[in-house]
Design an enzyme around this catalytic site. Sequence first.
Site, short mmCIF file in Angstrom:
data_model
loop_
_atom_site.label_atom_id
_atom_site.label_comp_id
_atom_site.label_asym_id
_atom_site.label_seq_id
_atom_site.Cartn_x
_atom_site.Cartn_y
_atom_site.Cartn_z
N HIS A 103 34.60 28.61 38.11
CA HIS A 103 33.80 26.77 37.93
C HIS A 103 34.57 25.98 37.13
O HIS A 103 35.07 26.52 35.80
CB HIS A 103 32.99 26.95 37.83
N CYS A 104 35.37 24.59 37.48
CA CYS A 104 35.52 23.66 36.21
C CYS A 104 35.00 23.35 35.57
O CYS A 104 34.10 22.87 35.52
CB CYS A 104 36.35 22.16 37.38
N CYS A 117 42.28 22.19 38.29
CA CYS A 117 42.34 22.48 39.32
C CYS A 117 43.26 22.61 41.07
O CYS A 117 43.77 23.86 40.88
CB CYS A 117 40.81 22.13 39.90
N CYS A 138 35.00 18.09 39.08
CA CYS A 138 35.57 18.21 39.90
C CYS A 138 34.83 19.31 41.07
O CYS A 138 33.82 19.05 41.04
CB CYS A 138 36.71 18.88 39.20
N CYS A 193 40.50 18.30 39.98
CA CYS A 193 40.91 17.24 39.12
C CYS A 193 42.27 17.98 38.95
O CYS A 193 42.77 19.06 40.14
CB CYS A 193 40.00 18.13 38.06
N HIS A 210 34.50 24.53 48.48
CA HIS A 210 33.89 24.48 46.87
C HIS A 210 34.24 26.05 47.25
O HIS A 210 34.67 26.94 46.25
CB HIS A 210 32.61 24.23 46.44
N GLU A 211 34.06 26.51 48.02
CA GLU A 211 32.88 27.67 47.76
C GLU A 211 34.68 28.63 48.67
O GLU A 211 34.95 29.62 47.81
CB GLU A 211 31.97 28.43 49.11
N HIS A 227 36.95 29.85 45.98
CA HIS A 227 36.39 30.58 44.95
C HIS A 227 36.71 31.96 45.53
O HIS A 227 37.19 32.71 44.66
CB HIS A 227 34.84 30.93 45.25
ZN ZN Z 1 30.55 27.59 43.17
ZN ZN Z 2 38.85 20.53 38.32
#
Ligand code: ZN
Ligand code: ZN
Length: 301
Positions: free
Chosen positions: A218-219, A246, A224, A243, A208-209, A212
């Site tokens: 953010h989705c 993304c 996601c 997803c 996740h990070e 970025h």
């Molecule tokens: Zn985040």
């Molecule tokens: Zn997404």
Amino acid sequence: MPFRPPTAREIVAALGSQSKFSPKFRSLVDILMSRSPPISRPGPDDWLAQIKETPQTVADYVLHRKFAPSPERSIIYILPLAPFAPPFPPVATLREYLEAFYFPNRVAVLPAVPLEGLGLTTRIFEGRLQIHAGSVVARVAPTLPPDGFCLCAITQEDLYPRDSWSFVFGHTEPSKRCGVFSFARYNPGFPGTPSGSLLRRSCKVLAHETGHLFGLKHCLHYRCAMNGSNSLEESEGRPVFLCPVCLGKMYRCVPFDPLLRYRVLGAFFDAHRTDFPEELEEVRHRLEMINAPPRGDPKRR
Ligand SMILES: [Zn+2]
Ligand SMILES: [Zn+2]
């Protein structure tokens, strides 16, 4: 205005023109649109109820992202901040996951740097040591090797972003190509943290990070891996997968063969099947669907 889940039409618009996608990736997008869980209305404590964000379309991403890996600067570096020891997962395993997730980008591990002696800003919160996340980024960002696309510092210590906040899971500064991510609160040994796979939780936050750092916001289109989260509970519920919107952004960043990506990711899930049982099944399913002959009458050629 409260958050409203996107309509099917808005999702198609977020994907935009698919002319830059390979035929194989286009068929993957169809598969993912049918298999990605829809985003629902947030509960009162959830991220989307608390923080107002605007959806980032694929076109927004391509237009506004600051950096993309280039042949000269392509490597995602992981920097472990020592001590980083069991029960936290081996850094080599985290590296392997990140490389599979962001296929075909390369991921390498830098020699661990002891936290002590970095001269970081710290505080004691609820009886425990916390490190100021921004002070970590300020110290380690300049150590990104010249061939590095970005630097992900990882720590088993708890982080805070500013005095008024109780903690933060991770903090990224894309303009410095650097982020620091804490696994402290994913450890079932942390007060109030329920039991669960520390490897799975750590892999999810790392992906996740790092997203970025690739410029992903953010989705707001599906459930996601890039959904924002306010609590451990919310990040536990966040899917492992990206997803189609993304993943489309990642494809536009560095194109890849979806078949190869899922093979590598599937091999990782297979090697850690107790931590990723559902994901292993899902990847197998997606591989079958990608490999299936195109729809239509097979007798007519
Ligand atoms: Zn985040
Ligand atoms: Zn997404």
